[in-house]
Design an enzyme around this catalytic site. Structure first.
Site, short mmCIF file in Angstrom:
data_model
loop_
_atom_site.label_atom_id
_atom_site.label_comp_id
_atom_site.label_asym_id
_atom_site.label_seq_id
_atom_site.Cartn_x
_atom_site.Cartn_y
_atom_site.Cartn_z
N HIS A 129 0.80 -1.24 0.00
CA HIS A 129 0.00 0.00 0.00
C HIS A 129 0.83 1.28 0.00
O HIS A 129 0.53 2.24 0.72
CB HIS A 129 -0.95 0.01 1.21
CG HIS A 129 -2.01 -1.06 1.19
ND1 HIS A 129 -2.49 -1.62 0.03
CD2 HIS A 129 -2.69 -1.68 2.19
CE1 HIS A 129 -3.42 -2.52 0.32
NE2 HIS A 129 -3.55 -2.59 1.62
N HIS A 204 -9.68 1.91 0.29
CA HIS A 204 -9.60 0.84 1.27
C HIS A 204 -10.73 0.91 2.30
O HIS A 204 -10.52 0.68 3.50
CB HIS A 204 -8.23 0.90 1.96
CG HIS A 204 -7.70 -0.42 2.40
ND1 HIS A 204 -8.25 -1.11 3.47
CD2 HIS A 204 -6.70 -1.19 1.94
CE1 HIS A 204 -7.57 -2.24 3.63
NE2 HIS A 204 -6.63 -2.31 2.71
N GLU A 341 -11.56 -3.96 -3.01
CA GLU A 341 -10.64 -2.95 -3.55
C GLU A 341 -10.44 -3.20 -5.04
O GLU A 341 -9.81 -4.20 -5.42
CB GLU A 341 -9.29 -3.06 -2.83
CG GLU A 341 -9.37 -2.94 -1.33
CD GLU A 341 -8.18 -3.60 -0.62
OE1 GLU A 341 -7.03 -3.36 -1.01
OE2 GLU A 341 -8.41 -4.38 0.32
#
Ligand code: BGC
Length: 380
Positions: A129, A204, A341
């Site tokens: 991420h 997210h 996602e």
């Protein structure tokens, strides 16, 4: 005659006031980051009864209030009451934009045009991420609220400088959220760069359609529009294979309760559901939205349909939620929410050119585009 003129003047003045009033989107303070930036919270409303709150830190969704089949509203997104919560170690990217590369890159390494890049490894041996201190979830973005065609939204923008978190290129990004009167959150991403780079932006948000803080999502029923998924190794890096979901607990082609087979995955490296699904696009054109997922809470009747133009969706079942304190004194138990996602596949930078793998490279002169729609509804 005089009366007519007055009426015209009055009407013009009134319509100006009405227009201005309609354009005002409520904004309030949400605290200050540790490094002193002011964080703000915008409240967006739709005529269909959806209320969404967005903050500029992480360009994040803070809450989503949505009616059930009897019109009773609940907040279905996990989050915190102020920015301090989002800066605490309990934050697991709740509602934020993640990137520059959402999901994992093996060893934090990739090659582009013969050059080797090394990113921060913040998830065991891998990059997750977007890295550490300057990943996009931690940035305070510029915000421009808007109202257009009776719909409200906020456009967030940020330019990540060349080399930030180890990624090449000055990357100019916008993330535009629109709350439509059909009770949808439409997220439109765009980016340009001045050097070749890799990119995978996503949101997210964690959902529990019975309301955040409800103890489990085991009874939620999920359908995923995917015949295949990307199997992973011990550290959740894809093996490169695109494997069929048939005869595995990952087969959600027919609506299935999440809790029905999740324990078959508890002892695997994913520790439950935490997989990238290869969406069936069935010849859909680039940029065309297809249905990725439908999530239903049979008790409240609330439904969430996810549409996207991306090739994959990560279904993450909240395996790392650990009972932390969230908004309004609620706690977030293990597997009490899930993320859907929309994305290119994890570790795509190390699988470029492989059969079935998507492009994740953005070059100068090109524009990255990604649309994800979270559409809320009810079922009887
Ligand atoms: C990943 C999980 C990770 C989580 C962190 C998800 O997108 O798939 O493996 O633990 O993000 O919040």
């Amino acid at each position: 005659m005089l009366r007519v003129i007055n009426l015209v003047v009055f009407t013009a003045a009134f319509s100006t006031i009405a227009h201005r009033a309609a354009a005002v989107i409520p904004v309030e303070g949400f605290g200050q980051t540790k490094d002193g930036s002011q964080v703000k919270l915008w409240t967006l409303n739709s005529k269909g009864g959806l209320t969404v709150r967005l903050m500029n830190r992480g360009a994040a969704i803070v809450s989503i209030e949505v009616p059930d089949r009897d019109g009773k509203k609940a907040d279905v997104a996990l989050g915190f009451d102020d920015v301090a919560g989002y800066e605490s170690p309990d934050n697991q990217y709740f509602g934020t934009i993640v990137g520059r590369y959402g999901n994992r890159i093996a060893g934090g390494k990739f090659q582009l045009d013969g050059k080797q890049y090394q990113l921060f490894t913040n998830d065991g041996p891998n990059h997750l991420h977007g890295g550490d201190g300057r990943s996009l979830d931690k940035i305070v973005w510029q915000a421009e609220p808007f109202e257009s065609g009776g719909q409200q939204g906020v456009t967030f923008s940020y330019t990540s400088p060349d080399g930030e978190e180890g990624y090449p290129g000055n990357l100019k990004m916008t993330v535009k959220y629109t709350v439509s009167n059909k009770n949808e959150i439409r997220i439109e991403y765009a980016a340009t760069t001045d050097k070749p780079t890799v990119l995978n932006l996503t949101n997210h948000a964690y959902f529990n359609l019975a309301g955040h803080g409800s103890p489990t999502i085991n009874e939620h029923v999920l359908r995923l529009n995917a015949d295949r998924y990307t199997p992973v190794d011990e550290t959740l890096i894809p093996t490169g294979e695109l494997a069929p979901v048939a005869d595995t607990p990952l087969d959600f082609r027919q609506p299935t309760a999440i809790g029905k087979r999740v324990d078959e995955l508890t002892a695997t490296s994913a520790k439950g559901y935490d997989h990238n699904f290869v969406l069936n696009r069935d010849g859909a054109a680039a940029g065309e939205l297809v249905e990725a997922a439908v999530l239903v809470d049979p008790k409240s009747g609330r439904t969430l349909t996810v549409l996207t133009d991306q090739p994959g969706v990560q279904f993450y079942g909240g395996n790392f939620l650990k009972g932390q304190a969230g908004k309004q004194g609620k706690t977030y138990a293990h597997r009490s929410a899930c993320c859907l996602e929309t994305q290119v596949f994890p570790d795509s930078p190390n699988n470029q050119g492989k059969e079935g793998w998507p492009n994740c490279v953005l070059r100068p002169g090109e524009t990255y585009k990604h649309t994800c729609v979270y559409a809320f509804g009810t079922a009887r």
